[in-house]
Design an enzyme around this catalytic site. Structure first.
Site, mmCIF file in Angstrom:
data_model
loop_
_atom_site.group_PDB
_atom_site.id
_atom_site.type_symbol
_atom_site.label_atom_id
_atom_site.label_comp_id
_atom_site.label_asym_id
_atom_site.label_seq_id
_atom_site.Cartn_x
_atom_site.Cartn_y
_atom_site.Cartn_z
ATOM 1 N N GLY A 12 0.828 -1.213 0.000
ATOM 2 C CA GLY A 12 0.000 0.000 0.000
ATOM 3 C C GLY A 12 0.852 1.249 0.000
ATOM 4 O O GLY A 12 0.623 2.166 0.788
ATOM 5 N N SER A 54 1.519 3.319 -2.750
ATOM 6 C CA SER A 54 1.383 4.224 -3.899
ATOM 7 C C SER A 54 1.112 5.651 -3.438
ATOM 8 O O SER A 54 1.235 6.586 -4.214
ATOM 9 C CB SER A 54 0.294 3.737 -4.858
ATOM 10 O OG SER A 54 -0.935 3.638 -4.187
ATOM 11 N N TYR A 110 -13.352 -1.639 10.599
ATOM 12 C CA TYR A 110 -11.970 -1.121 10.576
ATOM 13 C C TYR A 110 -11.283 -1.343 11.937
ATOM 14 O O TYR A 110 -10.160 -1.838 11.994
ATOM 15 C CB TYR A 110 -12.013 0.366 10.219
ATOM 16 C CG TYR A 110 -10.671 1.036 10.079
ATOM 17 C CD1 TYR A 110 -9.897 0.868 8.927
ATOM 18 C CD2 TYR A 110 -10.167 1.856 11.093
ATOM 19 C CE1 TYR A 110 -8.674 1.498 8.786
ATOM 20 C CE2 TYR A 110 -8.942 2.492 10.963
ATOM 21 C CZ TYR A 110 -8.196 2.312 9.812
ATOM 22 O OH TYR A 110 -6.977 2.943 9.681
ATOM 23 N N ALA A 164 -12.035 -3.516 14.244
ATOM 24 C CA ALA A 164 -11.825 -4.962 14.465
ATOM 25 C C ALA A 164 -10.605 -5.438 13.679
ATOM 26 O O ALA A 164 -9.792 -6.227 14.182
ATOM 27 C CB ALA A 164 -13.071 -5.742 14.052
ATOM 28 N N LYS A 186 -8.012 -3.664 12.848
ATOM 29 C CA LYS A 186 -6.789 -3.094 13.435
ATOM 30 C C LYS A 186 -6.471 -3.738 14.790
ATOM 31 O O LYS A 186 -5.306 -3.875 15.163
ATOM 32 C CB LYS A 186 -6.927 -1.573 13.558
ATOM 33 C CG LYS A 186 -7.039 -0.861 12.201
ATOM 34 C CD LYS A 186 -5.812 -1.103 11.340
ATOM 35 C CE LYS A 186 -5.853 -0.403 10.004
ATOM 36 N NZ LYS A 186 -4.652 -0.642 9.193
HETATM 37 N N1 LIG Z 1 -4.423 8.163 7.808
HETATM 38 C C1 LIG Z 1 -4.640 7.877 9.086
HETATM 39 O O1 LIG Z 1 -5.078 8.746 9.888
HETATM 40 C C2 LIG Z 1 -4.361 6.506 9.623
HETATM 41 C C3 LIG Z 1 -4.467 6.302 11.004
HETATM 42 C C4 LIG Z 1 -4.191 5.035 11.527
HETATM 43 C C5 LIG Z 1 -3.844 4.007 10.684
HETATM 44 N N2 LIG Z 1 -3.759 4.217 9.354
HETATM 45 C C6 LIG Z 1 -3.400 3.071 8.514
HETATM 46 O O2 LIG Z 1 -2.224 3.361 7.784
HETATM 47 C C7 LIG Z 1 -2.252 2.663 6.533
HETATM 48 C C8 LIG Z 1 -2.054 3.657 5.406
HETATM 49 O O3 LIG Z 1 -3.064 4.651 5.483
HETATM 50 P P1 LIG Z 1 -3.106 5.934 4.518
HETATM 51 O O4 LIG Z 1 -3.762 7.006 5.294
HETATM 52 O O5 LIG Z 1 -1.776 6.165 3.923
HETATM 53 O O6 LIG Z 1 -4.131 5.402 3.421
HETATM 54 P P2 LIG Z 1 -4.303 5.753 1.870
HETATM 55 O O7 LIG Z 1 -5.728 5.470 1.546
HETATM 56 O O8 LIG Z 1 -3.771 7.127 1.578
HETATM 57 O O9 LIG Z 1 -3.351 4.680 1.172
HETATM 58 C C9 LIG Z 1 -3.642 3.315 1.236
HETATM 59 C C10 LIG Z 1 -2.705 2.553 0.338
HETATM 60 O O10 LIG Z 1 -3.076 1.176 0.410
HETATM 61 C C11 LIG Z 1 -3.202 0.666 -0.914
HETATM 62 N N3 LIG Z 1 -4.172 -0.434 -0.931
HETATM 63 C C12 LIG Z 1 -5.496 -0.392 -0.659
HETATM 64 N N4 LIG Z 1 -6.028 -1.613 -0.828
HETATM 65 C C13 LIG Z 1 -5.023 -2.437 -1.204
HETATM 66 C C14 LIG Z 1 -4.944 -3.817 -1.532
HETATM 67 N N5 LIG Z 1 -6.026 -4.596 -1.517
HETATM 68 N N6 LIG Z 1 -3.740 -4.326 -1.893
HETATM 69 C C15 LIG Z 1 -2.638 -3.540 -1.920
HETATM 70 N N7 LIG Z 1 -2.646 -2.234 -1.626
HETATM 71 C C16 LIG Z 1 -3.831 -1.693 -1.268
HETATM 72 C C17 LIG Z 1 -3.617 1.845 -1.772
HETATM 73 O O11 LIG Z 1 -3.280 1.572 -3.121
HETATM 74 C C18 LIG Z 1 -2.781 2.950 -1.129
HETATM 75 O O12 LIG Z 1 -1.472 2.924 -1.665
HETATM 76 C C19 LIG Z 1 -3.607 1.947 6.486
HETATM 77 O O13 LIG Z 1 -3.443 0.624 6.931
HETATM 78 C C20 LIG Z 1 -4.437 2.723 7.472
HETATM 79 O O14 LIG Z 1 -5.479 1.953 7.985
HETATM 80 C C21 LIG Z 1 -4.000 5.451 8.794
#
Ligand SMILES: NC(=O)c1ccc[n+]([C@@H]2O[C@H](COP(=O)([O-])OP(=O)(O)OC[C@H]3O[C@@H](n4cnc5c(N)ncnc54)[C@H](O)[C@@H]3O)[C@@H](O)[C@H]2O)c1
Length: 248
Positions: free
Chosen positions: A12, A14, A156, A158, A160
């Site tokens: 993930g 990108s 979500y 659950a 995490k």
């Molecule tokens: N942004 C926040 O506040 C926050 C807080 C806590 C945890 N997180 C966690 O951090 C991680 C990244 O979050 P983010 O904010 O950068 O999200 P984002 O939506 O900006 O990026 C998510 C990335 O995951 C990739 N992705 C989605 N489904 C996929 C799949 N099936 N296979 C491969 N890649 C896949 C997307 O292509 C993208 O690159 C996530 O696991 C999210 O739950 C984010």
């Protein structure tokens, strides 16, 4: 540099946190393999990273972490390309937020498949190589809501919380192979995932954060560099909260 000569796989990546981690790992001398769902997304990310680190070694492929075939193929390509895997960051994640009564079975399945099953499948594929090398570091991207729970995020939260159980179990199972497994639990991070939240909700969240700011991607990437590095060589099975004090 903290990750000199290491090869890291980041799912993930990108955009958002994953892309930030790839950048921070390259800055510390690692070679990186990134995946995301779309071919276009990962090529754009690779271009961005290569622009910043012209000598950096980067492999970017489309792979859906919820599909075992994609995980196995991706990991096989990484090994073919780099010959080893030292670090795996299970970062890919999605949300399908809604109240329980409106949450469909497919909302539940989609989130659990990517966020939790994806980490299981990718770990299973990568650990074979780490066992051969007799070393490795796995980092699972959990969330503050996996610790605290959150209304309208039953699926979500659950997923995490499940990642924390996965982290602790794999830490116990793989310690004898010199593989460390930890989780990061970010609070509210400024990425496209959180851009969709309504302004009133964002303001309310900000008020409840003791450090009175949202996290930058760099805050999370710095924690990932630490856990991946030898500086964290005696740390396994832990959840590193990077949340500005939102949940203590
Ligand atoms: N942004 C926040 O506040 C926050 C807080 C806590 C945890 N997180 C966690 O951090 C991680 C990244 O979050 P983010 O904010 O950068 O999200 P984002 O939506 O900006 O990026 C998510 C990335 O995951 C990739 N992705 C989605 N489904 C996929 C799949 N099936 N296979 C491969 N890649 C896949 C997307 O292509 C993208 O690159 C996530 O696991 C999210 O739950 C984010």
């Amino acid at each position: 540099m903290l990750l000199d000569g290491k090869t890291a796989v980041i799912t993930g990546a990108s955009r958002g946190i994953g892309l930030g981690i790839a950048e921070a790992f390259l800055a510390q001398g690692a070679k990186v393999a990134i995946c995301g769902t779309s071919e276009g997304g990962v090529s754009k990310a690779k271009e961005h990273l290569q622009g910043k680190y012209p000598n950096g070694e980067i492999l970017a492929l489309a792979a859906d972490v919820s599909k075992s075939g994609d995980c196995d193929n991706f990991i096989a390509e990484v090994i073919k390309h780099f010959g080893r895997i030292d670090i795996l960051v299970n970062n890919a994640g999605i949300t399908r937020d809604t109240l329980l009564m409106r949450m469909s079975e497919s909302d539940w399945d989609a989130v659990l498949s990517v966020n939790l099953k994806g980490a299981f499948l990718m770990s299973k594929a990568a650990v074979k190589q780490m066992i051969k090398q007799r070393s490795g570091s796995i980092i699972n991207m959990s969330s503050v809501v996996g610790q605290s729970g959150n209304a309208a995020q039953a699926n979500y939260s659950a997923s995490k919380a499940g990642l924390i159980g996965l982290t602790k179990s794999l830490a116990k199972e793989l310690a004898s192979r010199n593989i460390r497994v930890n989780a990061i639990a970010p609070g509210f991070v400024k990425t496209e995932m959180t851009e969709v939240l309504k302004e009133e909700l964002r303001d309310a969240i900000l008020q409840s954060i003791p450090l009175k700011r949202f996290a930058e991607v760099k805050d999370i990437a710095d924690a990932a560099v630490f856990l991946a590095s030898e500086n964290a060589g005696y740390i396994t099975g832990q959840v590193l909260a990077v949340n500005g004090g939102l949940y203590i």
